[in-house]
Design a protein around this motif. Sequence first.
Motif, mmCIF file in Angstrom:
data_model
loop_
_atom_site.group_PDB
_atom_site.id
_atom_site.type_symbol
_atom_site.label_atom_id
_atom_site.label_comp_id
_atom_site.label_asym_id
_atom_site.label_seq_id
_atom_site.Cartn_x
_atom_site.Cartn_y
_atom_site.Cartn_z
ATOM 1 N N THR A 23 1.349 72.555 -53.520
ATOM 2 C CA THR A 23 1.133 73.198 -51.992
ATOM 3 C C THR A 23 1.082 74.512 -52.167
ATOM 4 O O THR A 23 0.224 75.168 -51.128
ATOM 5 C CB THR A 23 2.314 72.672 -51.078
ATOM 6 O OG1 THR A 23 2.367 71.185 -51.006
ATOM 7 C CG2 THR A 23 1.988 73.145 -49.698
ATOM 8 N N GLU A 24 2.056 75.523 -52.687
ATOM 9 C CA GLU A 24 2.022 76.733 -52.784
ATOM 10 C C GLU A 24 0.942 77.374 -53.397
ATOM 11 O O GLU A 24 0.183 78.282 -52.923
ATOM 12 C CB GLU A 24 3.301 77.269 -53.431
ATOM 13 C CG GLU A 24 3.642 78.940 -53.422
ATOM 14 C CD GLU A 24 3.652 79.466 -52.106
ATOM 15 O OE1 GLU A 24 3.320 80.739 -52.061
ATOM 16 O OE2 GLU A 24 3.750 78.858 -51.017
ATOM 17 N N ALA A 25 0.456 76.691 -54.534
ATOM 18 C CA ALA A 25 -0.935 77.056 -55.191
ATOM 19 C C ALA A 25 -1.930 76.761 -54.542
ATOM 20 O O ALA A 25 -3.154 77.859 -54.457
ATOM 21 C CB ALA A 25 -0.807 76.323 -56.933
ATOM 22 N N ALA A 26 -1.993 75.832 -53.757
ATOM 23 C CA ALA A 26 -3.268 75.577 -52.819
ATOM 24 C C ALA A 26 -3.396 76.741 -51.578
ATOM 25 O O ALA A 26 -4.611 77.094 -51.555
ATOM 26 C CB ALA A 26 -3.168 74.273 -52.102
ATOM 27 N N ARG A 27 -2.424 76.881 -51.174
ATOM 28 C CA ARG A 27 -2.175 78.216 -50.280
ATOM 29 C C ARG A 27 -2.448 79.365 -50.600
ATOM 30 O O ARG A 27 -3.571 80.078 -50.041
ATOM 31 C CB ARG A 27 -0.739 78.124 -49.716
ATOM 32 C CG ARG A 27 -0.660 79.031 -48.366
ATOM 33 C CD ARG A 27 0.925 79.206 -48.135
ATOM 34 N NE ARG A 27 1.903 79.919 -49.038
ATOM 35 C CZ ARG A 27 1.641 81.022 -49.111
ATOM 36 N NH1 ARG A 27 0.946 82.027 -48.863
ATOM 37 N NH2 ARG A 27 2.330 81.453 -50.345
ATOM 38 N N ILE A 28 -1.963 79.484 -51.840
ATOM 39 C CA ILE A 28 -2.267 81.133 -52.458
ATOM 40 C C ILE A 28 -3.848 80.939 -52.845
ATOM 41 O O ILE A 28 -4.458 82.150 -52.550
ATOM 42 C CB ILE A 28 -1.511 81.385 -53.763
ATOM 43 C CG1 ILE A 28 -0.067 81.391 -53.404
ATOM 44 C CG2 ILE A 28 -2.079 82.299 -54.587
ATOM 45 C CD1 ILE A 28 0.847 81.559 -54.478
ATOM 46 N N ALA A 29 -4.401 79.732 -53.446
ATOM 47 C CA ALA A 29 -5.743 79.750 -53.544
ATOM 48 C C ALA A 29 -6.696 79.947 -52.472
ATOM 49 O O ALA A 29 -7.766 80.637 -52.269
ATOM 50 C CB ALA A 29 -6.181 78.318 -54.408
ATOM 51 N N GLU A 30 -6.336 79.254 -51.246
ATOM 52 C CA GLU A 30 -7.105 79.614 -50.080
ATOM 53 C C GLU A 30 -6.987 80.710 -49.359
ATOM 54 O O GLU A 30 -7.886 81.284 -49.288
ATOM 55 C CB GLU A 30 -6.136 78.714 -49.071
ATOM 56 C CG GLU A 30 -7.246 78.398 -47.726
ATOM 57 C CD GLU A 30 -6.648 77.167 -46.843
ATOM 58 O OE1 GLU A 30 -6.587 77.499 -45.692
ATOM 59 O OE2 GLU A 30 -5.949 76.311 -47.249
ATOM 60 N N GLU A 31 -5.893 81.436 -49.553
ATOM 61 C CA GLU A 31 -5.794 83.002 -49.025
ATOM 62 C C GLU A 31 -6.487 83.834 -49.967
ATOM 63 O O GLU A 31 -7.199 84.609 -49.645
ATOM 64 C CB GLU A 31 -4.254 83.327 -49.425
ATOM 65 C CG GLU A 31 -3.235 82.883 -48.255
ATOM 66 C CD GLU A 31 -1.765 83.341 -48.536
ATOM 67 O OE1 GLU A 31 -1.762 84.058 -49.498
ATOM 68 O OE2 GLU A 31 -1.121 82.813 -47.897
ATOM 69 N N ARG A 71 9.582 66.649 -55.843
ATOM 70 C CA ARG A 71 9.422 67.569 -54.628
ATOM 71 C C ARG A 71 8.979 68.978 -55.058
ATOM 72 O O ARG A 71 8.270 69.665 -54.338
ATOM 73 C CB ARG A 71 10.854 67.291 -53.979
ATOM 74 C CG ARG A 71 10.750 68.344 -52.575
ATOM 75 C CD ARG A 71 11.871 68.236 -51.871
ATOM 76 N NE ARG A 71 13.161 68.980 -52.802
ATOM 77 C CZ ARG A 71 13.317 70.317 -52.664
ATOM 78 N NH1 ARG A 71 12.211 71.011 -52.160
ATOM 79 N NH2 ARG A 71 13.990 70.821 -53.367
ATOM 80 N N LEU A 72 9.699 69.642 -55.994
ATOM 81 C CA LEU A 72 9.313 70.813 -56.511
ATOM 82 C C LEU A 72 7.805 71.013 -56.739
ATOM 83 O O LEU A 72 7.225 72.111 -56.598
ATOM 84 C CB LEU A 72 10.444 71.369 -57.411
ATOM 85 C CG LEU A 72 11.915 71.580 -57.138
ATOM 86 C CD1 LEU A 72 12.688 71.809 -58.560
ATOM 87 C CD2 LEU A 72 11.938 72.731 -56.433
ATOM 88 N N GLU A 73 7.431 70.145 -57.831
ATOM 89 C CA GLU A 73 6.414 70.170 -58.213
ATOM 90 C C GLU A 73 5.191 70.052 -56.936
ATOM 91 O O GLU A 73 4.245 70.641 -56.979
ATOM 92 C CB GLU A 73 6.032 68.990 -59.274
ATOM 93 C CG GLU A 73 6.416 69.101 -60.443
ATOM 94 C CD GLU A 73 6.386 67.972 -61.551
ATOM 95 O OE1 GLU A 73 5.882 66.802 -60.983
ATOM 96 O OE2 GLU A 73 6.899 67.968 -62.675
ATOM 97 N N GLU A 74 5.505 69.223 -55.913
ATOM 98 C CA GLU A 74 4.823 69.144 -54.854
ATOM 99 C C GLU A 74 4.591 70.574 -54.136
ATOM 100 O O GLU A 74 3.706 71.074 -53.492
ATOM 101 C CB GLU A 74 5.034 67.799 -53.899
ATOM 102 C CG GLU A 74 4.400 67.625 -52.666
ATOM 103 C CD GLU A 74 2.980 67.338 -52.928
ATOM 104 O OE1 GLU A 74 2.072 67.550 -52.116
ATOM 105 O OE2 GLU A 74 2.466 66.849 -54.066
#
Length: 170
Positions: free
Chosen positions: A111-119, A104-107
């Motif tokens: 998700t956070e890394a994808a959000r940051i990359a998108e930002e 769950r933490l890795e997911e």
Amino acid sequence: RKVAITAGKPWYQRRVAVTEAAVAEVEPKEDADDAENIAEQQRLKEEEQRNRIASEQEKERIAEEKRHEAARIAEEKRQIAAEKKLEKERIAAEKKRQKEEQQRLEEEKRTEAARIAEERETARVAEEKRLEAARIAEEKRLEAARDAEEKRLEAARIAEEKRLETARIA
């Protein structure tokens, strides 16, 4: 007298006692020692039989105690095995829970890394647009400045021509 001879003896020994007493009466004095010996032997046999019975009872009691002890030990072993099994199951459940938590933490990290990359991508695109707009604005300003300079030079040339024309005419 017969009652006194047979008192306290089991039925199968009463006849023997009565017979021995009768024999003792027939041979009164010379067999008195024999009668005492026989009575002593009989007493020793009875004592031996009582000891044998007591010994067997003691053996039985010890065997019963051993059975009880073996049953108690077996129950303790069964309980220990059950406790170990429960502990293994608890540990396995804990490991599974930890693994699920880790996943769950890795997911969440992904998700956070994808959000940051998108930002970052959005910010990069916005910066590119801003830079492009600034470049276009600068080009327009330079173009306007160049046009204004050309117009000024043209106006100055025309004014110089008019002055020269005026000077030539005069």
